[in-house]
Design a protein around this motif. Structure first.
Motif, PDB file in Angstrom:
ATOM      1  N   UNK A   1      49.468  65.056  29.380  1.00  0.00           N
ATOM      2  CA  UNK A   1      48.714  64.636  30.567  1.00  0.00           C
ATOM      3  C   UNK A   1      49.597  64.425  31.784  1.00  0.00           C
ATOM      4  N   UNK A   2      50.813  63.959  31.577  1.00  0.00           N
ATOM      5  CA  UNK A   2      51.738  63.818  32.713  1.00  0.00           C
ATOM      6  C   UNK A   2      52.072  65.208  33.249  1.00  0.00           C
ATOM      7  N   UNK A   3      52.418  66.127  32.354  1.00  0.00           N
ATOM      8  CA  UNK A   3      52.740  67.485  32.796  1.00  0.00           C
ATOM      9  C   UNK A   3      51.565  68.145  33.509  1.00  0.00           C
ATOM     10  N   UNK A   4      50.338  67.884  33.070  1.00  0.00           N
ATOM     11  CA  UNK A   4      49.150  68.512  33.654  1.00  0.00           C
ATOM     12  C   UNK A   4      48.763  67.935  35.008  1.00  0.00           C
ATOM     13  N   UNK A   5      49.097  66.675  35.251  1.00  0.00           N
ATOM     14  CA  UNK A   5      48.630  66.017  36.473  1.00  0.00           C
ATOM     15  C   UNK A   5      49.313  66.632  37.700  1.00  0.00           C
ATOM     16  N   UNK A   6      48.524  66.994  38.690  1.00  0.00           N
ATOM     17  CA  UNK A   6      49.056  67.716  39.847  1.00  0.00           C
ATOM     18  C   UNK A   6      50.056  66.902  40.683  1.00  0.00           C
ATOM     19  N   UNK A   7      50.003  65.580  40.620  1.00  0.00           N
ATOM     20  CA  UNK A   7      50.917  64.767  41.431  1.00  0.00           C
ATOM     21  C   UNK A   7      52.181  64.335  40.683  1.00  0.00           C
ATOM     22  N   UNK A   8      52.241  64.581  39.400  1.00  0.00           N
ATOM     23  CA  UNK A   8      53.387  64.129  38.606  1.00  0.00           C
ATOM     24  C   UNK A   8      54.698  64.734  39.071  1.00  0.00           C
ATOM     25  N   UNK A   9      54.646  65.964  39.518  1.00  0.00           N
ATOM     26  CA  UNK A   9      55.874  66.672  39.895  1.00  0.00           C
ATOM     27  C   UNK A   9      56.611  66.002  41.058  1.00  0.00           C
ATOM     28  N   UNK A  10      55.913  65.150  41.790  1.00  0.00           N
ATOM     29  CA  UNK A  10      56.552  64.417  42.896  1.00  0.00           C
ATOM     30  C   UNK A  10      57.536  63.360  42.398  1.00  0.00           C
ATOM     31  N   UNK A  11      57.417  62.996  41.114  1.00  0.00           N
ATOM     32  CA  UNK A  11      58.193  61.878  40.581  1.00  0.00           C
ATOM     33  C   UNK A  11      59.054  62.348  39.411  1.00  0.00           C
ATOM     34  N   UNK A  12      60.339  62.488  39.687  1.00  0.00           N
ATOM     35  CA  UNK A  12      61.270  62.972  38.654  1.00  0.00           C
ATOM     36  C   UNK A  12      61.277  62.063  37.427  1.00  0.00           C
ATOM     37  N   UNK A  13      61.108  60.755  37.647  1.00  0.00           N
ATOM     38  CA  UNK A  13      61.130  59.833  36.506  1.00  0.00           C
ATOM     39  C   UNK A  13      59.925  60.047  35.584  1.00  0.00           C
ATOM     40  N   UNK A  14      58.775  60.424  36.139  1.00  0.00           N
ATOM     41  CA  UNK A  14      57.605  60.714  35.305  1.00  0.00           C
ATOM     42  C   UNK A  14      57.794  62.009  34.520  1.00  0.00           C
TER      43      UNK A  14
END
Length: 177
Positions: free
Chosen positions: A37-50
């Motif tokens: 779900x983290x990989x799929x979320x469109x905004x996750x890529x903004x946060x290297x820690x996520x």
């Protein structure tokens, strides 16, 4: 101590003391779902820690950790673990939670900065996963909370848990001894 000072962010309010086997199938499924779900979320890529968290808790990596842990002895978690995590790393609380979960424990995790954008995004993902029926037991047995540093509240939680994970300076750790 007043419970009005405590903000329940995610999870059950009345933690049960269910004890699980370390690396239970339920925990492994949850972490895999979290990673996906983290990989799929469109905004996750903004946060290297996520992205690092998603990469770390993916099924292949956790299976590797499980295989390194496996000594063929039957073990169970300790019970409820209270986590006091650092504020200088935004999602360090999540790693503490994951180790508590993989160890077979129920967890109460104090989050230092719940209003950071990547923390809010992570919580929205976790809430979605906790709504899945198969993860109801994890929802009931784990909670993420916030309160301003308050010795009385920390003492309250410490009074009924089976263990604590305290991250911090020597002073912080000595305050809990």
């Amino acid at each position: 101590m007043t419970k009005k000072k405590i903000q329940y962010l995610i999870g059950g309010r009345n933690n049960k003391s269910d004890i699980f086997e370390p690396f239970s199938e339920l925990s492994l499924e949850f972490l895999n779902e979290l990673s996906l779900n983290i990989f799929k979320h469109k905004h996750s890529k903004k946060y290297k820690d996520l992205i690092a968290l998603a990469f770390w808790c993916r099924k292949k990596n956790i299976s590797k950790i499980k295989n390194n842990f496996s000594d063929k002895q039957f073990r169970l978690g300790l019970g409820i673990i209270f986590h006091l995590t650092p504020s200088n790393v935004p999602i360090a609380f999540m790693y503490s939670f994951i180790f508590g979960l993989l160890s077979g424990n129920s967890n109460i995790v104090r989050v230092s900065k719940p209003n950071l954008e990547q923390v809010k995004l992570l919580f929205s993902i976790i809430k979605k996963i906790f709504k899945m029926r198969k993860f109801d037991k994890l929802y009931q047995n784990n909670s993420f909370i916030y309160y301003d540093k308050d010795t009385n509240i920390s003492e309250y939680y410490s009074s009924f848990v089976d263990g604590r994970v305290v991250w911090g300076s020597d002073k912080t750790i000595n305050d809990f001894k």
